[in-house]
Design a protein around this motif. Structure first.
Motif, PDB file in Angstrom:
ATOM      1  N   GLY A  40      -8.649 -74.610 -76.195  1.00  0.00           N
ATOM      2  CA  GLY A  40      -8.772 -73.694 -77.348  1.00  0.00           C
ATOM      3  C   GLY A  40      -9.544 -73.894 -78.573  1.00  0.00           C
ATOM      4  O   GLY A  40      -9.613 -73.260 -79.464  1.00  0.00           O
ATOM      5  N   ARG A  41     -10.187 -75.312 -78.717  1.00  0.00           N
ATOM      6  CA  ARG A  41     -11.067 -75.537 -79.683  1.00  0.00           C
ATOM      7  C   ARG A  41     -12.656 -75.715 -79.481  1.00  0.00           C
ATOM      8  O   ARG A  41     -13.256 -76.319 -80.543  1.00  0.00           O
ATOM      9  CB  ARG A  41     -10.585 -76.990 -79.990  1.00  0.00           C
ATOM     10  N   GLY A  42     -12.944 -75.096 -78.340  1.00  0.00           N
ATOM     11  CA  GLY A  42     -14.375 -75.146 -78.253  1.00  0.00           C
ATOM     12  C   GLY A  42     -14.787 -76.167 -77.319  1.00  0.00           C
ATOM     13  O   GLY A  42     -16.178 -76.236 -77.122  1.00  0.00           O
ATOM     14  N   PHE A  43     -14.054 -77.122 -76.966  1.00  0.00           N
ATOM     15  CA  PHE A  43     -14.449 -78.187 -76.008  1.00  0.00           C
ATOM     16  C   PHE A  43     -15.009 -77.829 -74.720  1.00  0.00           C
ATOM     17  O   PHE A  43     -15.970 -78.136 -74.315  1.00  0.00           O
ATOM     18  CB  PHE A  43     -13.387 -79.380 -75.994  1.00  0.00           C
ATOM     19  N   GLY A  44     -14.221 -77.017 -74.140  1.00  0.00           N
ATOM     20  CA  GLY A  44     -14.695 -76.260 -72.842  1.00  0.00           C
ATOM     21  C   GLY A  44     -16.124 -75.668 -72.862  1.00  0.00           C
ATOM     22  O   GLY A  44     -16.952 -75.732 -72.195  1.00  0.00           O
ATOM     23  N   LYS A  45     -15.854 -74.780 -73.933  1.00  0.00           N
ATOM     24  CA  LYS A  45     -17.233 -73.998 -73.966  1.00  0.00           C
ATOM     25  C   LYS A  45     -18.498 -74.752 -74.189  1.00  0.00           C
ATOM     26  O   LYS A  45     -19.526 -74.630 -73.739  1.00  0.00           O
ATOM     27  CB  LYS A  45     -17.228 -72.878 -75.114  1.00  0.00           C
ATOM     28  N   GLU A  46     -18.376 -75.810 -75.271  1.00  0.00           N
ATOM     29  CA  GLU A  46     -19.428 -76.754 -75.395  1.00  0.00           C
ATOM     30  C   GLU A  46     -19.910 -77.531 -74.195  1.00  0.00           C
ATOM     31  O   GLU A  46     -21.146 -77.506 -73.704  1.00  0.00           O
ATOM     32  CB  GLU A  46     -19.405 -77.735 -76.603  1.00  0.00           C
ATOM     33  N   ALA A  47     -18.865 -78.180 -73.515  1.00  0.00           N
ATOM     34  CA  ALA A  47     -19.174 -78.986 -72.280  1.00  0.00           C
ATOM     35  C   ALA A  47     -19.858 -77.965 -71.254  1.00  0.00           C
ATOM     36  O   ALA A  47     -20.678 -78.434 -70.612  1.00  0.00           O
ATOM     37  CB  ALA A  47     -17.838 -79.611 -71.744  1.00  0.00           C
ATOM     38  N   THR A  48     -19.069 -76.874 -70.892  1.00  0.00           N
ATOM     39  CA  THR A  48     -19.773 -76.076 -70.061  1.00  0.00           C
ATOM     40  C   THR A  48     -21.407 -75.763 -70.297  1.00  0.00           C
ATOM     41  O   THR A  48     -22.093 -75.658 -69.420  1.00  0.00           O
ATOM     42  CB  THR A  48     -19.005 -74.759 -69.949  1.00  0.00           C
ATOM     43  N   LEU A  49     -21.541 -75.353 -71.658  1.00  0.00           N
ATOM     44  CA  LEU A  49     -22.997 -74.863 -72.050  1.00  0.00           C
ATOM     45  C   LEU A  49     -23.911 -76.221 -71.759  1.00  0.00           C
ATOM     46  O   LEU A  49     -25.077 -76.350 -71.237  1.00  0.00           O
ATOM     47  CB  LEU A  49     -22.943 -74.491 -73.290  1.00  0.00           C
ATOM     48  N   MET A  50     -23.205 -77.561 -72.111  1.00  0.00           N
ATOM     49  CA  MET A  50     -24.159 -78.851 -72.001  1.00  0.00           C
ATOM     50  C   MET A  50     -24.567 -79.058 -70.393  1.00  0.00           C
ATOM     51  O   MET A  50     -25.698 -79.310 -70.239  1.00  0.00           O
ATOM     52  CB  MET A  50     -23.655 -79.869 -72.504  1.00  0.00           C
ATOM     53  N   MET A  51     -23.356 -78.787 -69.723  1.00  0.00           N
ATOM     54  CA  MET A  51     -23.882 -78.973 -68.140  1.00  0.00           C
ATOM     55  C   MET A  51     -24.502 -77.900 -67.697  1.00  0.00           C
ATOM     56  O   MET A  51     -25.581 -78.198 -66.824  1.00  0.00           O
ATOM     57  CB  MET A  51     -22.340 -78.993 -67.415  1.00  0.00           C
ATOM     58  N   MET A  52     -24.556 -76.684 -68.208  1.00  0.00           N
ATOM     59  CA  MET A  52     -25.449 -75.602 -67.602  1.00  0.00           C
ATOM     60  C   MET A  52     -26.828 -75.931 -68.020  1.00  0.00           C
ATOM     61  O   MET A  52     -27.775 -75.691 -67.218  1.00  0.00           O
ATOM     62  CB  MET A  52     -25.000 -74.258 -68.260  1.00  0.00           C
TER      63      MET A  52
ATOM     64  N   LEU B 108     -29.297 -69.977 -73.272  1.00  0.00           N
ATOM     65  CA  LEU B 108     -28.982 -71.273 -73.087  1.00  0.00           C
ATOM     66  C   LEU B 108     -29.437 -72.473 -73.668  1.00  0.00           C
ATOM     67  O   LEU B 108     -28.864 -73.194 -74.358  1.00  0.00           O
ATOM     68  CB  LEU B 108     -28.749 -71.702 -71.374  1.00  0.00           C
ATOM     69  N   LEU B 109     -30.693 -72.305 -73.997  1.00  0.00           N
ATOM     70  CA  LEU B 109     -31.174 -73.505 -74.281  1.00  0.00           C
ATOM     71  C   LEU B 109     -31.147 -73.373 -76.043  1.00  0.00           C
ATOM     72  O   LEU B 109     -31.224 -74.682 -76.482  1.00  0.00           O
ATOM     73  CB  LEU B 109     -32.927 -73.585 -73.969  1.00  0.00           C
ATOM     74  N   GLU B 110     -31.134 -72.429 -76.406  1.00  0.00           N
ATOM     75  CA  GLU B 110     -30.810 -72.241 -77.687  1.00  0.00           C
ATOM     76  C   GLU B 110     -29.609 -72.617 -78.262  1.00  0.00           C
ATOM     77  O   GLU B 110     -28.974 -73.164 -79.362  1.00  0.00           O
ATOM     78  CB  GLU B 110     -31.214 -70.617 -78.187  1.00  0.00           C
ATOM     79  N   GLN B 111     -28.577 -72.389 -77.301  1.00  0.00           N
ATOM     80  CA  GLN B 111     -27.180 -72.670 -77.577  1.00  0.00           C
ATOM     81  C   GLN B 111     -27.037 -74.367 -77.470  1.00  0.00           C
ATOM     82  O   GLN B 111     -26.010 -74.834 -78.185  1.00  0.00           O
ATOM     83  CB  GLN B 111     -26.303 -72.192 -76.329  1.00  0.00           C
ATOM     84  N   THR B 112     -27.899 -74.763 -76.627  1.00  0.00           N
ATOM     85  CA  THR B 112     -27.879 -76.563 -76.859  1.00  0.00           C
ATOM     86  C   THR B 112     -28.853 -77.225 -77.298  1.00  0.00           C
ATOM     87  O   THR B 112     -29.168 -78.387 -76.724  1.00  0.00           O
ATOM     88  CB  THR B 112     -27.569 -76.602 -75.193  1.00  0.00           C
ATOM     89  N   ASN B 113     -29.439 -76.620 -78.182  1.00  0.00           N
ATOM     90  CA  ASN B 113     -30.935 -77.173 -78.671  1.00  0.00           C
ATOM     91  C   ASN B 113     -30.585 -78.308 -79.757  1.00  0.00           C
ATOM     92  O   ASN B 113     -31.269 -79.208 -80.171  1.00  0.00           O
ATOM     93  CB  ASN B 113     -31.769 -76.280 -79.420  1.00  0.00           C
ATOM     94  N   HIS B 114     -29.139 -78.538 -79.844  1.00  0.00           N
ATOM     95  CA  HIS B 114     -28.846 -79.539 -80.708  1.00  0.00           C
ATOM     96  C   HIS B 114     -28.376 -80.949 -80.159  1.00  0.00           C
ATOM     97  O   HIS B 114     -28.061 -81.913 -80.452  1.00  0.00           O
ATOM     98  CB  HIS B 114     -27.431 -79.239 -81.778  1.00  0.00           C
TER      99      HIS B 114
END
Length: 182
Positions: free
Chosen positions: A92-104, A162-168
């Motif tokens: 519930g702290r965003g780790f799952g969302k960030e890791a999923t976006l990174m894998m995608m 997707l690429l904008e979400q992970t550009n960092h």
């Protein structure tokens, strides 16, 4: 492997991931297959502040994993994705969302994935909600397995988003990061 095996003794995680408990030897064999099989991609999710500061051993910084399976030999552009944040205090702290976006993002950029599927237990409302926030749409419900299948087709617009979400994100070799300086 020991940390992962410890996590998978949890009845809650077994239920949420539709997993059966494995012996330690079976867990080692499973981990070997994840490392060696060309149709699996697994990243361990680390708590980066602890890990980058070397405040703890690598396995003590682990909070979960994210996986991409190339399950359809007829369609190598389809990847089945799954995420597990095993440490309850990190949910519930965003780790799952960030890791999923990174894998995608990794799948799109490095593996040519253009379609993602996620198969989630019907009772795992938090995961279903997260994938829907990531633009996945429900495409099937399997009442026998009590599972929902969500899908995302990567259009040009979705790819840009997707690429904008992970550009960092900067891709670095784990081995290079762990080599001593000098």
């Amino acid at each position: 492997v020991l940390r992962y095996h410890e996590w998978m003794q949890s009845e809650e995680l077994q239920r949420l991931t539709a997993s059966e408990p494995l012996s330690l030897e079976q867990e080692y064999e499973m981990q070997r297959s994840w490392r060696d099989d060309a149709d699996k991609c697994t990243f361990i999710v680390l708590e980066t502040e602890q890990w980058s500061g070397q405040a703890c051993a690598d396995e003590d910084c682990m909070v979960g994993d994210v996986n991409l399976f190339l399950t359809d030999t007829e369609d190598p552009t389809l990847g089945e994705i799954e995420i597990m944040i095993a440490e309850p205090s990190y949910r519930g702290r965003g780790f799952g969302k960030e890791a999923t976006l990174m894998m995608m993002s990794y799948g799109v950029r490095n593996l040519g994935i253009t379609k993602f599927e996620a198969k989630i237990g019907q009772e795992n409302e938090a995961s279903i909600y997260m994938f829907k926030k990531l633009h996945f749409k429900e495409v099937a419900v399997n009442s026998i397995f009590q599972e929902v299948t969500l899908r995302l087709d990567i259009s040009d617009q979705e790819r840009q988003w997707l690429l904008e979400q992970t550009n960092h994100v900067k891709e670095k070799s784990y081995v290079e990061l762990k080599l001593p300086t000098g």
